[in-house]
Scaffold this motif. Sequence first.
Motif, PDB file in Angstrom:
ATOM      1  N   SER A  81      63.727  40.471  50.647  1.00 32.89           N
ATOM      2  CA  SER A  81      63.170  40.523  51.995  1.00 32.89           C
ATOM      3  C   SER A  81      61.772  39.921  52.000  1.00 32.89           C
ATOM      4  N   LEU A  82      61.212  39.711  53.188  1.00 29.59           N
ATOM      5  CA  LEU A  82      59.856  39.179  53.303  1.00 29.59           C
ATOM      6  C   LEU A  82      58.862  40.080  52.588  1.00 29.59           C
ATOM      7  N   ASP A  83      59.000  41.395  52.765  1.00 31.42           N
ATOM      8  CA  ASP A  83      58.087  42.338  52.101  1.00 31.42           C
ATOM      9  C   ASP A  83      58.246  42.280  50.585  1.00 31.42           C
ATOM     10  N   GLU A  84      59.472  42.142  50.117  1.00 32.51           N
ATOM     11  CA  GLU A  84      59.706  42.076  48.672  1.00 32.51           C
ATOM     12  C   GLU A  84      59.125  40.795  48.078  1.00 32.51           C
ATOM     13  N   ARG A  85      59.229  39.681  48.811  1.00 38.61           N
ATOM     14  CA  ARG A  85      58.627  38.433  48.335  1.00 38.61           C
ATOM     15  C   ARG A  85      57.105  38.552  48.295  1.00 38.61           C
ATOM     16  N   THR A  86      56.549  39.246  49.279  1.00 35.86           N
ATOM     17  CA  THR A  86      55.105  39.467  49.297  1.00 35.86           C
ATOM     18  C   THR A  86      54.668  40.280  48.080  1.00 35.86           C
ATOM     19  N   LEU A  87      55.433  41.301  47.747  1.00 38.81           N
ATOM     20  CA  LEU A  87      55.109  42.128  46.582  1.00 38.81           C
ATOM     21  C   LEU A  87      55.262  41.335  45.291  1.00 38.81           C
ATOM     22  N   LEU A  88      56.292  40.498  45.215  1.00 42.86           N
ATOM     23  CA  LEU A  88      56.474  39.655  44.033  1.00 42.86           C
ATOM     24  C   LEU A  88      55.264  38.747  43.844  1.00 42.86           C
ATOM     25  N   ARG A  89      54.862  38.103  44.929  1.00 43.95           N
ATOM     26  CA  ARG A  89      53.713  37.194  44.873  1.00 43.95           C
ATOM     27  C   ARG A  89      52.441  37.946  44.482  1.00 43.95           C
ATOM     28  N   ARG A  90      52.252  39.122  45.058  1.00 46.90           N
ATOM     29  CA  ARG A  90      51.029  39.890  44.822  1.00 46.90           C
ATOM     30  C   ARG A  90      50.960  40.445  43.405  1.00 46.90           C
ATOM     31  N   ASN A  91      52.104  40.864  42.868  1.00 42.80           N
ATOM     32  CA  ASN A  91      52.109  41.575  41.589  1.00 42.80           C
ATOM     33  C   ASN A  91      52.376  40.716  40.366  1.00 42.80           C
ATOM     34  N   TYR A  92      52.939  39.517  40.563  1.00 41.65           N
ATOM     35  CA  TYR A  92      53.367  38.748  39.403  1.00 41.65           C
ATOM     36  C   TYR A  92      52.816  37.324  39.333  1.00 41.65           C
ATOM     37  N   ILE A  93      52.172  36.864  40.408  1.00 38.77           N
ATOM     38  CA  ILE A  93      51.735  35.468  40.450  1.00 38.77           C
ATOM     39  C   ILE A  93      50.237  35.394  40.730  1.00 38.77           C
ATOM     40  N   GLY A  94      49.532  34.584  39.926  1.00 40.31           N
ATOM     41  CA  GLY A  94      48.129  34.293  40.179  1.00 40.31           C
ATOM     42  C   GLY A  94      47.992  32.878  40.709  1.00 40.31           C
ATOM     43  N   PHE A  95      47.068  32.676  41.647  1.00 35.74           N
ATOM     44  CA  PHE A  95      46.896  31.366  42.272  1.00 35.74           C
ATOM     45  C   PHE A  95      45.479  30.842  42.044  1.00 35.74           C
ATOM     46  N   ILE A  96      45.386  29.555  41.694  1.00 34.53           N
ATOM     47  CA  ILE A  96      44.108  28.851  41.611  1.00 34.53           C
ATOM     48  C   ILE A  96      44.211  27.635  42.518  1.00 34.53           C
ATOM     49  N   PHE A  97      43.253  27.486  43.435  1.00 28.94           N
ATOM     50  CA  PHE A  97      43.304  26.405  44.409  1.00 28.94           C
ATOM     51  C   PHE A  97      42.181  25.395  44.170  1.00 28.94           C
ATOM     52  N   GLN A  98      42.420  24.178  44.620  1.00 33.48           N
ATOM     53  CA  GLN A  98      41.410  23.122  44.494  1.00 33.48           C
ATOM     54  C   GLN A  98      40.116  23.496  45.205  1.00 33.48           C
ATOM     55  N   GLY A  99      40.238  24.143  46.362  1.00 31.61           N
ATOM     56  CA  GLY A  99      39.058  24.461  47.166  1.00 31.61           C
ATOM     57  C   GLY A  99      38.428  25.798  46.834  1.00 31.61           C
ATOM     58  N   PHE A 100      38.801  26.416  45.730  1.00 32.12           N
ATOM     59  CA  PHE A 100      38.254  27.679  45.233  1.00 32.12           C
ATOM     60  C   PHE A 100      38.690  28.870  46.091  1.00 32.12           C
ATOM     61  N   ASN A 101      38.573  28.750  47.444  1.00 33.44           N
ATOM     62  CA  ASN A 101      38.976  29.818  48.374  1.00 33.44           C
ATOM     63  C   ASN A 101      38.273  31.140  48.109  1.00 33.44           C
ATOM     64  N   LEU A 102      36.975  31.071  47.811  1.00 33.87           N
ATOM     65  CA  LEU A 102      36.180  32.274  47.624  1.00 33.87           C
ATOM     66  C   LEU A 102      35.567  32.703  48.958  1.00 33.87           C
ATOM     67  N   LEU A 103      35.350  34.003  49.124  1.00 32.39           N
ATOM     68  CA  LEU A 103      34.676  34.511  50.319  1.00 32.39           C
ATOM     69  C   LEU A 103      33.174  34.288  50.161  1.00 32.39           C
ATOM     70  N   GLY A 104      32.598  33.529  51.068  1.00 27.34           N
ATOM     71  CA  GLY A 104      31.231  33.050  50.899  1.00 27.34           C
ATOM     72  C   GLY A 104      30.158  34.110  50.932  1.00 27.34           C
ATOM     73  N   LYS A 105      30.375  35.209  51.644  1.00 29.35           N
ATOM     74  CA  LYS A 105      29.324  36.211  51.809  1.00 29.35           C
ATOM     75  C   LYS A 105      29.482  37.391  50.859  1.00 29.35           C
ATOM     76  N   THR A 106      30.434  37.304  49.939  1.00 28.69           N
ATOM     77  CA  THR A 106      30.625  38.376  48.967  1.00 28.69           C
ATOM     78  C   THR A 106      30.299  37.865  47.570  1.00 28.69           C
TER      79      THR A 106
END
Length: 237
Positions: A81-106
């Motif tokens: 399901s959509l929720d199960e795919r979200t959990l899979l992504r959250r718990n088993y996959i790490g992402f690194i992006f070209q644009g860093f995608n960091l929160l600027g004020k933290t």
Amino acid sequence: MTQEMKRSVIELHEVVKSYGEKEAATYALRGVNLKITQGEFVAIMGPSGSGKSTAMNIIGCLDTLSSGSYLFGGVDVGNLSLDERTLLRRNYIGFIFQGFNLLGKTTAIENVELPLLYRGFPAHKRHEMAMEALKSVGLEDVAHHTPGELSGGQQQRVAIARAIVTDPFILLADEPTGNLDTAKSIEIMNLLQSFNRDKGITIIMVTHENEMAAYASRIIRFRDGGIDKTYEEKITT
């Protein structure tokens, strides 16, 4: 242990991704078959529109396939399901992006803590794990600096720390050196290679740079929505 004896982490079987219907349909992927085994460091290359980014998005559960099947650690992702795919992504996959995608004020450590916050870790545990991740990329001394106070290379290392803080099953890196100069790019690739070698993290990296792809143990080239088998056979013999 040979690659053949290792367990498959990613399996794509006749994967098709299309947009639109009938005569108006366009195809991003055309029957892709791909296996990636535990502990591999794979570089995915190919020209714009070749399908490499679409394949990465499907592997990362950021997009769904039109037909075929995708197995993640033996689990058919298409049956989740959509929720199960979200959990899979959250718990088993790490992402690194070209644009860093960091929160600027933290701060750096707060950025690294973010995936742990989503997973419900208490504050003290988040802080402890985030600091360990920053130490692993050599940035414990700038833990309380914001991204604006860091160099591009440091920001990318913070992004790597954020990606590995949850001890992911696989690490997906989308053009991780695209915004960096040569020296910083080499620094980042050495870091990724060390995580693959020392921690056994399976890494799948999209890149257009041959010099960066050379750090991988296998290179897969996409062309016209499929895998260029001639190229893959040429470089692996």
